[in-house]
Structure formats: structure tokens, C-alpha cells
Design an enzyme around this catalytic site. Structure first.
Site: not given
Ligand code: F6P
Length: 327
Positions: A15, A107, A130-131, A174, A176, A191, A220, A257, A259
Site C-alpha cells: 500500500g 511487512d 505504511t500508514i 484503516m 489493517r 471521540a 453528539s 482510501h 487516508q
């Protein structure tokens, strides 16, 4: 003593991540600085197998430090998973006189390169790009900071509309099977709850938490959901919560994506620049089958095997803080 390295090749794989271009630029310019020839391999292992390889110079990487994506393109290659595929790649590299490889990826990239190294003994080094920030052996991977800032920006925007309508939003991010992006964007975005694979809460616990928020007059609520959790994806979680919490107007946003794109932050540009320099200097100093990392400000070179066995652990402090601040 290790053989002198004269011709280095660089490629990106897996990615894409913002900052990969800054890393390519650093690898190319450092190689030239040390009077080495430097080649770019296009489309990762696919291009290596097909011989899509070109010599680069300092100007080939001009005006790319600020660009997302990767000028060398990226791919995931099934053929490189086979011994025959790796043999083909080796022959193409030898034909060009290439005697060392610098890979920028995650990886999956490392696994392929580790097998290639075991079979062909060509010096190889990896730069973590990688993000997901899921690689042990470095505090940060290239792209994670930019992606997390992108998420925080989106969370802030969603908060505006959530507040206006008193809605409950589930925002899927994202990562993974890592909760890094989720935990830190969740803290930064305020959050009400953060759901990550490393610290799964049950639907009942989540509902209890949201109920408390309603009792204490929260107008909210934003729940950040990491994509890899066992509770399911954001849509499934939202559906479950809605069953028990019907008075809440529930919405789901999957950031996907977006991101992965965008101009890298200053942090990712500097990280990528440092790692590019250290990767070339490392390989010239005889380091091979390792990943360059920066831990507590110190450059480290970790064996691929140690970086492949487990995920980069979430700091317990981040978890603790998120729980205190989301009441
Ligand atoms: O590893 C980076 C990543 O963006 C993950 O966060 C995500 O799960 C995956 O890649 C998506 O892969 P693809 O772009 O192949 O859909």
C-alpha cells in the site's frame, strides 16, 4: 569484509503511503552523494520480475517531496511469492549490474525481500512505509502521521454535522489489524469511544458508555472504529447499537482510501528523509536483511525476522488516556 556496493536500486511496494516520495528522493540523492549509481524499479516486485527498471539522477526526484503516492508506483505481486518469480527478478537485477536493494513498504514487502535475500544473498534493506504504523522496531512508519492528521480533519468535520443534528456517528478508519490510527485520531478528535483490535469492548460496554454520555447531556457522539476489530466493521457495530439504542440517529462514515493520499506532513517528510539517508548509509556499511527504524530519536537496524513476528504495540498510556477523557 562485505563486497563494495556500487549500484543500488530502490522501489516501493504494498500500500502506498504519503512520504514515500520523500523517501525515494532521499535514497536517490544519498546514493549519488556517495558516488553510487541508483536505479528505480517501477511497480514493486512486479516491475522487478518484468525488468521495469531505470537509472535515476538527482533531478529525477525534484519536486516530489511534497507529493503523496509514489512516483515509482506500487503493486502487490503473487509471482514474487514463488521461488521462480524471485529468480527472474534476480536475473533482471544482475543484468543491470545492481548489487543492493532498498525497499520502501510494510511487512508484506519485508517478507518477500527476506526470502529473496536468503536465496540470492544480495544486500537488502527496508524503509518502513505504511500508514498503519504496525511495524515493531520503529516508533513511526512513513505515512502514519499524515494519515492520522487526515482522519482528525475528517472527524472534526463530522463533529460539526453530528452536533447540528444530535447524531451518533461511527467513523471507520484503516490500520489493517492495528489500532494505531484509530486510538490516536480518536484521542485527538475527542471521540466518545474508540474501538480497536488491541482492546475490544463488547457492544454492551459500548452502549453503556454511550448511555452515560446521554445522561450527562452529551449532544453528539463520535465513535472511531478501527477496521480490523473482532466486533465487526463500523456498519455492523452501528446496526447492533441501533437495535439497543433506537432513540439515537445513527450514521456511519467509512473514510477508506482517502487516508492514503495527500501531501505528507512535515513530520513524514523529515522522517522519510532521515530514513532514506540511513538506509543507504546502512547498506554501504554492510547492514543487510534489516529494517531501518528510529526509536527515541536513535537510528536502529532491526532484523527483518524480528519486525515480522508481531505488531507494533499500542502504548498503554494512549489507551488509559482515551478512557479518562471520553467520559
Ligand atoms: O496497509 C495499508 C492499508 O491501507 C491498510 O490500512 C488497509 O487495510 C489496506 O492497506 C487496504 O489495502 P488495498 O489498498 O489493497 O485495498
Amino acid at each position: 569484509m562485505s563486497k563494495e556496493i556500487n549500484n543500488i536500486a530502490v522501489f516501493t511496494s504494498g500500500g502506498d503511503a504519503p512520504g514515500m516520495n520523500a523517501a525515494i528522493r532521499a535514497v536517490v540523492r544519498t546514493s549519488i552523494f556517495y558516488n553510487k549509481k541508483i536505479f528505480g524499479i517501477y511497480r514493486g516486485y512486479e516491475g522487478m520480475i518484468e525488468g521495469d527498471i531505470e537509472e535515476l539522477d538527482a533531478r529525477s526526484v525534484g519536486n516530489i517531496i511534497q507529493r503523496g503516492g509514489t512516483i515509482l508506483k506500487s503493486a502487490r505481486s503473487d509471482e514474487f511469492r514463488t521461488k521462480e518469480g524471485r529468480q527472474k527478478a534476480y536475473e533482471n537485477l544482475k543484468e543491470k549490474g545492481i548489487d543492493a536493494l532498498v525497499a520502501i513498504g510494510g511487512d508484506g514487502t519485508f517478507t518477500g525481500l527476506h526470502n529473496f535475500y536468503l536465496e540470492h544473498k544480495m544486500p537488502v534493506i527496508c524503509i518502513p512505509g505504511t500508514i498503519d504504523n504496525d511495524l515493531p522496531g520503529t516508533d513511526f512508519t512513513i505515512g502514519y502521521d499524515t494519515a492520522t492528521n487526515t482522519v482528525v480533519d475528517a472527524v472534526d468535520k463530522i463533529r460539526d454535522t453530528a452536533l447540528s443534528h444530535n447524531r451518533l456517528f461511527f467513523i471507520e478508519v484503516m490500520g489493517r489489524d492495528s489500532g494505531y490510527i484509530a486510538i490516536n485520531s480518536g484521542i485527538a478528535g475527542g471521540a466518545a469511544a474508540i474501538i480497536i483490535p488491541e482492546d475490544e469492548m463488547t457492544i454492551d460496554e459500548l452502549v453503556a458508555k454511550l448511555d452515560k454520555g446521554v445522561e450527562s447531556k452529551k449532544s453528539s457522539s463520535l465513535v472511531v472504529v478501527a477496521e480490523g476489530g473482532k466486533l465487526g466493521n463500523a456498519l455492523q457495530i452501528a446496526e447492533e447499537v441501533h437495535k439497543r439504542f433506537p432513540y439515537y440517529d445513527t450514521k456511519v462514515t467509512i473514510l477508506g482510501h482517502l487516508q492514503r493520499g495527500g501531501s505528507p506532513t512535515y513530520f513524514d517528510r523529515v522522517l522519510a528523509s532521515k530514513m532514506g539517508v540511513y538506509a543507504v548509509e546502512g547498506i554501504m556499511a554492510g547492514k543487510t536483511d534489516v529494517m531501518v527504524g528510529i526509536q527515541n530519536g536513535i537510528t536502529v537496524y532491526n532484523d527483518f525476522e524480528s519486525t515480522m513476528v508481531k505488531n507494533h504495540e499500542i502504548e498503554p498510556e494512549a489507551l488509559r488516556i482515551s478512557k479518562i477523557l471520553s467520559i
